[in-house]
Design an enzyme around this catalytic site. Structure first.
Site, short mmCIF file in Angstrom:
data_model
loop_
_atom_site.label_atom_id
_atom_site.label_comp_id
_atom_site.label_asym_id
_atom_site.label_seq_id
_atom_site.Cartn_x
_atom_site.Cartn_y
_atom_site.Cartn_z
N ASP A 205 52.88 53.88 41.08
CA ASP A 205 51.62 53.15 41.02
C ASP A 205 51.65 52.04 42.07
O ASP A 205 51.39 50.88 41.78
CB ASP A 205 51.41 52.57 39.62
CG ASP A 205 49.99 52.07 39.39
OD1 ASP A 205 49.07 52.58 40.05
OD2 ASP A 205 49.80 51.17 38.55
N ASN A 210 50.81 45.68 42.92
CA ASN A 210 52.18 45.82 42.44
C ASN A 210 53.21 45.51 43.52
O ASN A 210 54.39 45.84 43.38
CB ASN A 210 52.41 47.22 41.88
CG ASN A 210 51.86 47.37 40.48
OD1 ASN A 210 51.75 46.39 39.74
ND2 ASN A 210 51.51 48.59 40.09
N ASP A 223 56.53 46.12 38.34
CA ASP A 223 55.86 47.06 37.44
C ASP A 223 56.14 48.52 37.78
O ASP A 223 55.33 49.20 38.41
CB ASP A 223 54.36 46.81 37.42
CG ASP A 223 53.68 47.54 36.27
OD1 ASP A 223 54.40 48.09 35.43
OD2 ASP A 223 52.44 47.55 36.23
#
Length: 350
Positions: A205, A210, A223
Site C-alpha cells: 500500500d 505511507n 504501515d
C-alpha cells in the site's frame, strides 16, 4: 445499501486504550493523540520513560494472528537489514502482538516526518532506491499467510461481495457489474501474459501517505498493514499522479523512481503493463472496502458521497475508461531511454 455490522471498536475509549497499553508493560504518561487511520485505530502516546510510541489496535476479524505476525516479522527483518521502517516492539508476553480484552494491539516507535515532495526527481530516485532495498529483502522468502496480488482474484472477490450483499443500487448495479466483469477479464489477461512473473513480499500500500520524509534521513516507510505477495510494480505505481498514458508528468515521475530503483536492483520492464490492471483492481477493491466498513460510524461521516447512485455511475464511467487503458498495445510498454527519444525537459526522458 445494506450496512455491514460494526466490527467493533465501540469499547476503544481513551481509558481502555491506556489500560491496554499499560498491560503490555509500557506506561503512558496520559498524553495521547489519535492519528488518521480508518482501517485500524491508531494513537500516538508519550511514555513515562520519555519515549514516544504509536499504538495500533487492529480491526477485529480482518487479519488472523498469523497474518499479523507475518507482517511484524517482515518489518523486523527489514529493520535488521537497515531498511527504514517502523518495526513493532516485543511486548510483555514475548510477542509483538498483544491481546487485551478481545482487542489486539501492536506498538512501534514514533518516526516523524512529512510527506515527500514527489515533484522532485531526486526525492523519487531516493524512494526508488529504498523500494529496491525493501524488495531485495522481500525476495529472501515468501509469505505463507498474507494475501497474493498476482491475478484478478482480489477484484473478483470484491465484485462478488458487492453483488451478493446488494451494496449497489438496483438502477446502477447491472451497468457496474458489466463493467466490473469486463475489467476483471482484462486484469486476468494481463497477468496471464506474464506466466513467469516474479512475486515478492511487498509493502503493498505504498501511496505517498505511507512514506514520511525527514531532511537528514530521507524517506522511511510506515504501515505495512497491507503487505502482500505480488509484482514489484505494485509498490511503484501509487507514487504517480495518475496514468502514464498521455501524462508527461506521470511518465517523468515513473522514470525517476525507476532510475533510483535500478541503481540497486533489476526491474522487469514487462511489469509496466500491469500498472493499469493493478489500478483497476484497486478501484474495485476500494469500493468493496468502503461498503464492508459502512457499519463503522467513522465511514459514513468521512465518505458521505459513497453508495449514492451518482457514486456508482461515476464508477461505471471510470471502469470503462480503465477498460480502454488496459487494452493490449502493439508493443509492451517501455520507458524511452535511447538517444532517439524526444526529451521533454532536458532530463533525458521522453
Amino acid at each position: 445499501m445494506h450496512a455491514t455490522p460494526d466490527l467493533s471498536f465501540g469499547d476503544l475509549t481513551p481509558e481502555f486504550m491506556l489500560d491496554a497499553l499499560d498491560a503490555t508493560g509500557l506506561r503512558a504518561d496520559g498524553r495521547m493523540l489519535q492519528l488518521n487511520s480508518f482501517e485500524n485505530r491508531v494513537l500516538q502516546v508519550h511514555l513515562e520513560d520519555g519515549r514516544v510510541a504509536v499504538a495500533k489496535f487492529y480491526r477485529p476479524a480482518r487479519w488472523s494472528d498469523a497474518q499479523i505476525l507475518e507482517e511484524h516479522a517482515f518489518a523486523t527483518e527489514l529493520a535488521a537489514a537497515e531498511v527504514p521502517v517502523a518495526a513493532p516492539w516485543v511486548l510483555d508476553g514475548g510477542s509483538t502482538l498483544f491481546h487485551y480484552q478481545g482487542q489486539r494491539l501492536a506498538v512501534t516507535p514514533r518516526q516523524g516526518g512529512r510527506g515527500p515532495e514527489l515533484e522532485d526527481p531526486e526525492v523519487l530516485r531516493w524512494i526508488g532506491r529504498l523500494l529496491a532495498r525493501l524488495h531485495s529483502v522481500g525476495r529472501r522468502q515468501a509469505f505463507a499467510e498474507r494475501l497474493t496480488w498476482a491475478s484478478a482474484a482480489p477484484a473478483q472477490a470484491a465484485r462478488d461481495w458487492l453483488i451478493e450483499h446488494e451494496a449497489i443500487p438496483p438502477e446502477t448495479a447491472p451497468a457496474w457489474d458489466n463493467a466490473a466483469r469486463r475489467c476483471i477479464e482484462s486484469i486476468q489477461a494481463a497477468f496471464d501474459s506474464l506466466p513467469d512473473l516474479q512475486l515478492t513480499r511487498l509493502h503493498g500500500d505504498c501511496h505517498p501517505g505511507n512514506i514520511l520524509w525527514t531532511p537528514d534521513r530521507g524517506p522511511h516507510f510506515v504501515d505495512l498493514d497491507d503487505a502482500v505477495m505480488g509484482p514489484v510494480v505494485q509498490d511503484l505505481w501509487m507514487l504517480l499522479p495518475g496514468p502514464t498514458e498521455g501524462s508527461d508528468a506521470a511518465r517523468r515521475q515513473l522514470k525517476a523512481v525507476l532510475d533510483g530503483y535500478e541503481q540497486m536492483a533489476e526491474f522487469d520492464d514487462r511489469e509496466l503493463r500491469l500498472i493499469e490492471p493493478l489500478r483497476t483492481m484497486r478501484m474495485i477493491h476500494h469500493s468493496a472496502w468502503l461498503a464492508r466498513r459502512w457499519g463503522d460510524p467513522a465511514f459514513p461521516a468521512a465518505f458521505p458521497w459513497f453508495g449514492t447512485p451518482n457514486y456508482w455511475m461515476d464508477q461505471v464511467a471510470l471502469l470503462r475508461e480503465q477498460l480502454e487503458a488496459m487494452k493490449p498495445k502493439d508493443a509492451p510498454p517501455t520507458l524511452a531511454r535511447d538517444e532517439d527519444a524526444v526529451d521533454f525537459d532536458g532530463d533525458g526522458f521522453a
